[in-house]
Design an enzyme around this catalytic site. Structure first.
Site: not given
Length: 170
Positions: A9, A70, A145
């Protein structure tokens, strides 16, 4: 034979990472996890250098089969989007220099894989990932996270299994 998948992340101050072990295609277990904390006092270039160095070290030590990030999304603040994009670039470079394939999923896809709904809150992701992987430490407030990184890795494991199953049915 177990495969390691590393979810990351990205962030410009905190970057969560998590490695899962996938055994016999169906069994997912937590392997290791943590955060790269970047000092706000450092110039941005030095933060990216630290991020690159620390993630590269983890990649060398763990040798994951895949890295999962992501996809880029647009923040309300264009500067935040640009800075996050540069952090993602650093992570892409770290993985590619070690010949680790990188896969990218939209945040709502990872949330759906972990929680069952794409619009889940960070707290819902944290709770579900903690329960599924039996990692109570994830429930600490500052571990969002890491939970997101686990969700990304789990998303990839589930989608890879789905793709394998589709191939056997055709």
């Amino acid at each position: 034979m177990a495969d390691l998948i590393m979810g990351i992340d990205p962030g410009t101050l905190v970057c969560g990472y998590a490695l899962i072990k996938v055994e016999n295609r169906y069994h997912i277990h937590p392997h290791s996890f943590g955060k790269v904390k970047l000092s706000q006092k450092l110039a941005l270039a030095h933060r990216y250098k630290q991020l690159f160095t620390e993630i590269s070290t983890i990649l060398q030590q763990e040798s994951p089969k895949a890295v999962v990030l992501e996809t880029q999304y647009v923040h309300k603040n264009p500067q935040s989007t640009i800075k996050l994009g540069m952090a993602r670039g650093v992570l892409l470079l770290a993985a590619s220099l070690q010949d680790v394939p990188v896969f990218e999923y939209a945040p709502n896809t990872a949330k759906k894989a972990a929680v069952g709904k794409g619009n889940a809150s960070k707290k819902q992701v944290q709770l579900m990932v903690s329960k599924l992987l039996r990692v109570p430490d994830l429930l600490a407030e500052d571990n969002e996270d890491i939970a997101d990184a686990f969700a990304l890795a789990m998303c990839h494991a589930h989608l890879a299994l789905y793709q394998d199953l589709k191939k056997t049915l055709v």
